[in-house]
Structures are given as structure tokens and as C-alpha cells.
Design an enzyme around this catalytic site. Sequence first.
Site, PDB file in Angstrom:
ATOM      1  N   HIS A 102     -15.434 -23.419  15.620  1.00  0.00           N
ATOM      2  CA  HIS A 102     -16.112 -22.205  15.177  1.00  0.00           C
ATOM      3  C   HIS A 102     -15.600 -21.041  16.010  1.00  0.00           C
ATOM      4  O   HIS A 102     -15.677 -21.058  17.239  1.00  0.00           O
ATOM      5  CB  HIS A 102     -17.640 -22.344  15.331  1.00  0.00           C
ATOM      6  CG  HIS A 102     -18.250 -23.258  14.313  1.00  0.00           C
ATOM      7  ND1 HIS A 102     -19.268 -24.126  14.601  1.00  0.00           N
ATOM      8  CD2 HIS A 102     -17.968 -23.435  12.990  1.00  0.00           C
ATOM      9  CE1 HIS A 102     -19.599 -24.803  13.497  1.00  0.00           C
ATOM     10  NE2 HIS A 102     -18.826 -24.398  12.507  1.00  0.00           N
ATOM     11  N   GLU A 105     -17.243 -19.073  19.168  1.00  0.00           N
ATOM     12  CA  GLU A 105     -17.705 -19.845  20.326  1.00  0.00           C
ATOM     13  C   GLU A 105     -16.612 -19.872  21.397  1.00  0.00           C
ATOM     14  O   GLU A 105     -16.029 -20.923  21.700  1.00  0.00           O
ATOM     15  CB  GLU A 105     -18.147 -21.234  19.851  1.00  0.00           C
ATOM     16  CG  GLU A 105     -19.321 -21.097  18.844  1.00  0.00           C
ATOM     17  CD  GLU A 105     -19.632 -22.346  18.025  1.00  0.00           C
ATOM     18  OE1 GLU A 105     -19.110 -23.434  18.328  1.00  0.00           O
ATOM     19  OE2 GLU A 105     -20.411 -22.229  17.051  1.00  0.00           O
ATOM     20  N   ARG A 162     -17.367 -16.985  12.249  1.00  0.00           N
ATOM     21  CA  ARG A 162     -17.617 -18.410  12.495  1.00  0.00           C
ATOM     22  C   ARG A 162     -16.624 -19.332  11.770  1.00  0.00           C
ATOM     23  O   ARG A 162     -16.146 -20.315  12.332  1.00  0.00           O
ATOM     24  CB  ARG A 162     -19.045 -18.731  12.031  1.00  0.00           C
ATOM     25  CG  ARG A 162     -19.407 -20.215  11.954  1.00  0.00           C
ATOM     26  CD  ARG A 162     -20.833 -20.358  11.421  1.00  0.00           C
ATOM     27  NE  ARG A 162     -21.191 -21.717  11.030  1.00  0.00           N
ATOM     28  CZ  ARG A 162     -21.751 -22.623  11.838  1.00  0.00           C
ATOM     29  NH1 ARG A 162     -21.998 -22.330  13.096  1.00  0.00           N
ATOM     30  NH2 ARG A 162     -22.064 -23.832  11.402  1.00  0.00           N
ATOM     31  N   HIS A 233     -18.847 -27.105  21.049  1.00  0.00           N
ATOM     32  CA  HIS A 233     -19.401 -25.927  20.390  1.00  0.00           C
ATOM     33  C   HIS A 233     -20.225 -25.113  21.381  1.00  0.00           C
ATOM     34  O   HIS A 233     -20.449 -25.525  22.519  1.00  0.00           O
ATOM     35  CB  HIS A 233     -20.354 -26.355  19.259  1.00  0.00           C
ATOM     36  CG  HIS A 233     -19.689 -27.011  18.101  1.00  0.00           C
ATOM     37  ND1 HIS A 233     -19.662 -26.458  16.842  1.00  0.00           N
ATOM     38  CD2 HIS A 233     -19.026 -28.186  17.988  1.00  0.00           C
ATOM     39  CE1 HIS A 233     -19.023 -27.254  16.010  1.00  0.00           C
ATOM     40  NE2 HIS A 233     -18.633 -28.319  16.674  1.00  0.00           N
ATOM     41  N   GLU A 307     -23.024 -28.649  22.763  1.00  0.00           N
ATOM     42  CA  GLU A 307     -23.366 -27.239  22.582  1.00  0.00           C
ATOM     43  C   GLU A 307     -23.530 -26.665  23.984  1.00  0.00           C
ATOM     44  O   GLU A 307     -24.475 -26.989  24.703  1.00  0.00           O
ATOM     45  CB  GLU A 307     -24.676 -27.086  21.777  1.00  0.00           C
ATOM     46  CG  GLU A 307     -24.598 -27.557  20.330  1.00  0.00           C
ATOM     47  CD  GLU A 307     -23.970 -26.526  19.397  1.00  0.00           C
ATOM     48  OE1 GLU A 307     -23.636 -25.417  19.858  1.00  0.00           O
ATOM     49  OE2 GLU A 307     -23.802 -26.844  18.201  1.00  0.00           O
TER      50      GLU A 307
END
Lengths: 372, 311
Positions: A102, A105, A162, A233, A307
Site C-alpha cells: 500500500h 505506508e 493506497r 503494512h 501493522e
Amino acid sequence: MMMLGLGSVGLVLLSLAVQSGHGAQDSAVWSREETTERNYYTRYHNMSEITAWMEQMKRENPDVVSSMVYGQTYERRNITLLKIGLRSTERKKAIWMDCGIHAREWITPAFCQFFVKEILRTYKTDTKVNEMMKNLDFYITPVLNVDGYIYSWHNESTRLWRKSRSPGTGGCTCYGTDLNRNFYANWGMVGVSTDCCNLFYCGTKALSESEAWAVTDMLGKMREDILAFLTIHSYGQQLLVPYGHPNTTAPNHDELMEVGLGAAMAIKAVHGMDYTVGTSPDILYPFSGSSQDFARLIGIPLSFTFELRDKGEHGFELPEDQIQPTCEEAYAGAQHIITYTHDKAFYSYAATVTATLWTTLLAAWVSSAILL
Amino acid sequence: MVWAGHTRRRGRPHQILVWSMGWTLLILLVVLTVVHGNPTVMVRTGSGPTVGFDQHPNSVPLGEDIQTTTEGESEVVEEVMTTGVLNPSHYPARRAATVVQHYLNTRYGSPYRWIFLSTVHSGSAEEVAEMGRKYQLALTMQEMISNVSGQCSAELFFPGGEGQSAPQVQASCEGLHQSNTTAQEEAFYQQHRTSNNLASGNNIPDSYGHVEPSMKPFWHLGGVASSFIMLRESNESTLYNMAQVANFTQLETEKDQLRFNYHVLLHEMISQEIIHWKLLVTWSPEQGVQVLQTELQPKCHHCEAPPNTTN
């Protein structure tokens, strides 16, 4: 005679165990200089810089680093990974890591760069890292969504992009497919949209995006060798285990949770940050068509989505002074998973040998008793 | 000892050899088993500050999801997670807790006080007879500028039915207002009160996450003002954060209130959308933050750059 042989095997195993115990301690020490001085790994880098950096990693470490172009983006750019490991004539097991799926990020390509730098810095002196470099190859893609990443660097108004950069079809004029909804893993079922303007647009069909196809192709070729699949991510401070698709449980769910919780503990030990562990339907939201689900479905046992920081104060625009601490803690988490999977693959025979030795010992004791 | 006893009765050299090999093996096996007993032994310790904990805080046992609610006379067994005791690390508690965060900022936020959710300790949810759902939460909140933390208990009500109705929140916190911001707020207020030099800024934080020190109070103020919208727009399927202050402009001070036009970008996590809002914001140390007008901006489709972006 047989007992002598088994005894020497035991001695060898013992020395290996002692070494690996020391290795765990060594790799935990961060050098003073690197944590205080402003260096390359405390800044964000655009795609040309990252490409140049990959060349530099190969030049400086020719015996352990090579690169591979394994696909093309929509805008015909190369998708490149670094293959890192001590050369071997035999086929090796592998760890897969990808960053930047993405575009917005930015902390994630920074982490892949940090990870590469760190294993190259320590593999000669840290016995555990050395052992893993000997037994494994690391396949690391610093930026998977190259088009999206470049677009997010274009100007301030594109910073929060994104998706990929493929155009919409059928009269829909927006750009981009969510690459993490485009994989052949219950594609198009949950947590997706068929509107090409939507941030979860899953594409016209599974693997419509060349970026997702490139990963699928590589994983398919290597799937018997890949021990762990890590996709990075941000943000949210979570470790997601399969499946993103709800009401589906991975066959080794308990193992995944145990390893994930262990990784979260390792992360917290570095800078005190809490990372929540669970399946995405439990702790975030349900979705299908992800690379993590695909990896688990084709049989890669350990499949994790990281994440990274933070929890919303800065979100995607994490300050550069947080790059280093974020990478340090994520590295600890990744190493926990990689060490577990490595030891499980390469030390499981120790359990067998141990059992054999106990049996032998018992037999010897019994036979001694009988002989009396 | 037993073995030594046995060796006296037989041919000694053979027995001694067997005996010593046996002990060697025994010692090796004990050491091996201890070292290789569990893969988690390999976890690295000693890196960074030691944190004392026996069990990971998130390892809440599952199995509390299926609950029997006994509201009034009816007994309903539901598998939906948003009823009964909530798992603190699962999304229903987290989303509700974030709504409490927005509420606290509308009440207590300022250019020098910006509150964020730190931890969800426990929570429960229940249906309120066709009207909506009520949550109760125990939380730790953290004020991000002073780093002071406080324990909070909160009750929220998400109205059900049609139409977007804002959640109703009640919360009480201990220790959160300990940071004394009076002096800083007063100085900031006096500095910007007169209209000589009206402040403005854009892209806060910038692409690199950087915020100029002089812009930080305006960033916090934007975050607090955004909380009014985020609170109003929240439901059980949203999770809002402010992504960026796109720009702000100070207007003439009116009725002793500093006044600003803000353009903010909100990130809604469940849809992953970036939502643009324009706000008219006022603030003074006495009155706190007020949001007088809000205007949703259309999604910026025309912002797409042409396909030939080279870099």
C-alpha cells in the site's frame, strides 16, 4: 559402539544449543553510534533512492546478496527483490518479506531496508543470524507497489494514495486496485468493493493486477521451500494471523497465535509498544483476497501481516524520528517469527534424537539390570 | 548408587564402561532437553528495557463471545460479539473506545491538550430494546503532549434505526487533567489574539511526518476540532483519526475568541477512506474549543495526476 556414536551426536547437539543461546543475546545489542547519529536508515527514500540502495547492497555484499526482477507493474516498472543468504549448492528453505504493497505506508519500505541492513550488519558476528543465513534465503521486496509508491511521492495531494495505478474500466474513471484484495484467496467475497473508485476495489478479477500476479507466481514456484511469509503494512500496531476471510480458521491457528503473541512480547520488550495479535475479522475487519490468506492457503505455515506504528496520532505520516524505534521493534518481532520457524525446521531432528537417546539409555539400564 | 552396587558382582571393566557411558548420556540428555524443550526459549531477552509480565496483556481467553443476555424477561443467546463481555483486543471494544477518545477531546482538548486512547481494559455491550446498543468501558487514556495517563470509565450509546444520529457518551477520568496547561494556553492566546499577524499553515504533518514546532499548537487544535466531527460521524462500523491538517487560516478575533478556518483530512479506517472537511473553529482558554460550522468536501477525483508520472 552405537552408544559411543550416539554420545558424540549428543555432544554436537549440545554445543549447537549453547551457541544459539549466545547468539540470541548478541543480536539484541544495538550499537550506540547507530541509535544516535542521523543516518540513511532514519529517513524516508523515494523509489530511485531505494533502487540505487539495492544496487549498493549487492555491490557491498556480493557473496550473500543478489537481486531478482520477478514482475512488472502496470506502468511497466520492475518489481525487484533482494535474495540474501550464504551461498549453497543445495536447495535452501526461504523466508518471504514484502513491504510497500500500500503506497502511503511509507514506514514499511523503510523497515524492509532496515531489516536488510541489520542482517547484513550482524551475520558475520552473530552466530544465530549466521546460522539462519546459512540455512535460509531471505527474499525481501522493499517496494511491491512501485507505481503507487512513486505516485505518493509526487506531491502533497497524492501522499495518501493506497492502491495500484491501473486505470478503471467499464466507464469507471478512477485509478487503482487494492492489491491486498486482488489475490486468489476467496477473491471478491468479503471486505471488497466492485466500484473502481473505492479504496477496497478488488479488480476486474483475481490477479488482474500484475503486481499481485508477480507475487503469486514467485510463491507458487517456491511454495515448498517458504517457511514464513511476512507482509508489512501500517498503521495500527497489530500482528494479523490468517484468515482475513471470516468464519475460516487456519489449521495451525493455535501455533500462529502463540508465535504471534511471542513476537508481540519481543516487540514490547524493545520500546514498550503494545501490538495486538489476532485474526483480522476479530481485531480489525474481515476481508478476502489478501496476500496473507493466499500464502496460508497454498501451504506456507506461518503467514503474518504486520501493522506498524502508530495508533492514529500521525497515522501514515509517521515522523522520521520514529523510523528507527519502529524498525527496531518490528525487527525483534520478525526475528522471533523467523527464529521459531527456522528452529522448527532445523532442530526438529534434535527432538527425535533426544527421544532415541532416552530410549537407548532406558534399554541400557534395563539390560544392565537383566545382566546381573 | 544402585549402579555402583551392581558393578561389584560382575566383570568390572565391561560394567564400568557401560556405567560411565550411561551417565554421560544421561547428563547430555538432561542438558539437551532443558535447552531444546521449547522453541520459545529462543526468545531474545535483554534488548531494551525489561518489562515484567508473565502473560501477554492481549492473551484474553476466547470463549466469552457467546453470551446469554438477560434483559428484562427475555433470554437471548447471541453469537454477535457486540453483546455481553467484550474482548478488549477485539474491534468492537476498540471502536467504541475511540469514540470515547473523540468525546474527551471535545470536552477537554486545547492547543496544548490532545488525548489519545492508550489501552482498553474491559468492556461490555448490550442491546437496548430496538433503540440501539449501549457500551460500558474501562480505559486508559493518554494526553500526548504531557504524556500523562489517566484511568477512565465510560458509557456510550449508539442509536440504532435509520438516519445518522451521533453516539451519546458519558465518561469520567482520573488523573488526565493533571497537566497544567494554563500558562502555555494563556501565552498562546495572548500571542495570537491581536490581529497584527494572523497565523496560517498547511500540510501538518508534512509527507515526512514533520511538524514545525511553531505549528504544533495549531496541529493539536485541528485534531481537537476534528474530534467534534469524528464524534458526530462515528458508529459501530467506523474508526476515525485525523490524518492531516491540509491547511488552516486564522481569522479576525471575535468576542475574545480566536477564530480559524480549517481544512482537515480524516482517515476512516474501516473504509480506508480519506475524508475532507472544512471547519470554522473558535478557541479561548475559558471557552475551550468550539466548532461553529462544518462542511464536507467532495472526494477529490480530479486530483488524479496524468498516467505518465515519472520519478
